[in-house]
Design a protein around this motif. Structure first.
Motif, mmCIF file in Angstrom:
data_model
loop_
_atom_site.group_PDB
_atom_site.id
_atom_site.type_symbol
_atom_site.label_atom_id
_atom_site.label_comp_id
_atom_site.label_asym_id
_atom_site.label_seq_id
_atom_site.Cartn_x
_atom_site.Cartn_y
_atom_site.Cartn_z
ATOM 1 N N UNK A 74 -0.513 0.861 -12.708
ATOM 2 C CA UNK A 74 0.098 -0.481 -12.656
ATOM 3 C C UNK A 74 -0.594 -1.362 -11.625
ATOM 4 N N UNK A 75 -0.957 -0.799 -10.474
ATOM 5 C CA UNK A 75 -1.677 -1.567 -9.460
ATOM 6 C C UNK A 75 -3.031 -2.030 -9.987
ATOM 7 N N UNK A 76 -3.677 -1.187 -10.773
ATOM 8 C CA UNK A 76 -4.951 -1.571 -11.375
ATOM 9 C C UNK A 76 -4.787 -2.723 -12.344
ATOM 10 N N UNK A 112 -1.730 -15.747 -0.270
ATOM 11 C CA UNK A 112 -2.251 -14.454 -0.712
ATOM 12 C C UNK A 112 -2.254 -13.459 0.435
ATOM 13 N N UNK A 113 -2.635 -13.922 1.622
ATOM 14 C CA UNK A 113 -2.669 -13.025 2.771
ATOM 15 C C UNK A 113 -1.279 -12.493 3.087
ATOM 16 N N UNK A 114 -0.265 -13.361 3.029
ATOM 17 C CA UNK A 114 1.094 -12.913 3.302
ATOM 18 C C UNK A 114 1.523 -11.860 2.291
ATOM 19 N N UNK A 118 2.555 -7.513 2.918
ATOM 20 C CA UNK A 118 3.794 -6.840 2.539
ATOM 21 C C UNK A 118 3.529 -5.623 1.660
ATOM 22 N N UNK A 119 2.545 -5.706 0.785
ATOM 23 C CA UNK A 119 2.291 -4.646 -0.180
ATOM 24 C C UNK A 119 1.060 -3.845 0.247
ATOM 25 N N UNK A 120 1.213 -2.527 0.318
ATOM 26 C CA UNK A 120 0.097 -1.672 0.689
ATOM 27 C C UNK A 120 -0.865 -1.532 -0.484
ATOM 28 N N UNK A 121 -2.135 -1.458 -0.183
ATOM 29 C CA UNK A 121 -3.110 -1.194 -1.230
ATOM 30 C C UNK A 121 -3.016 0.281 -1.609
ATOM 31 N N UNK A 122 -3.607 0.613 -2.730
ATOM 32 C CA UNK A 122 -3.580 2.014 -3.173
ATOM 33 C C UNK A 122 -4.217 2.916 -2.125
ATOM 34 N N UNK A 123 -5.321 2.448 -1.558
ATOM 35 C CA UNK A 123 -6.007 3.243 -0.537
ATOM 36 C C UNK A 123 -5.091 3.490 0.659
#
Length: 152
Positions: A74-76, A112-114, A118-123
């Protein structure tokens, strides 16, 4: 193609003990996200989703791992969509770059930065998960020995 190879190795390994099953998981999550975000083909997206579904049905991975893989998928998709939107915003209908007001650009960039804070990247998610439940990294000699045993 590499996902098919990984699938084959994982399923055969599961029958013989499952060492590769757990070792491949951290790489699979990032690979799934990368494939889905970089490839524009719906057939490949369906194939990746189907492989994850097979791993779930055959209980290759625990439910938490399947959830991680589905989240990566889903992140992809979300990354692909946001990348496409960014491309659309930066060009007009004729493929030429739009002229933008510098003040509006900085406002959209800060939004976008904000969101990314809040949301972590997959890494980052994988690093967090590995910090909680680390997976021991085998020595090169051990990996070669495991591959030879798998081949036999």
């Amino acid at each position: 193609a590499f996902l098919y190879v990984a699938n084959d190795v994982i399923q055969h390994d599961k029958r013989k003990g499952g060492e590769f099953v757990k070792d491949f998981l951290p790489m699979l999550a990032s690979a799934v996200q990368h494939i889905v975000s970089q490839v524009d083909d719906a057939t490949i997206h369906k194939t990746v989703k189907r492989i994850i579904q097979i791993w779930n049905e055959r209980q290759i991975y625990e439910p938490d791992a399947i959830k991680l893989l589905k989240t990566s998928f889903e992140n992809g998709i979300q990354k692909k969509e946001s990348d496409d939107e960014d491309d659309d915003e930066q060009t007009n209908g004729h493929g030429k770059r739009k002229r933008t007001d510098p003040s509006s650009t900085s406002a959209s960039t800060s939004k976008r930065r904000r969101k990314t804070k809040r949301k972590l990247s997959l890494r980052e998610e994988i690093r967090r998960d590995l910090a909680i439940n680390p997976i021991p990294v085998p020595v090169v000699d051990e990996v070669i020995k495991m591959l030879q045993e798998l081949e036999n």
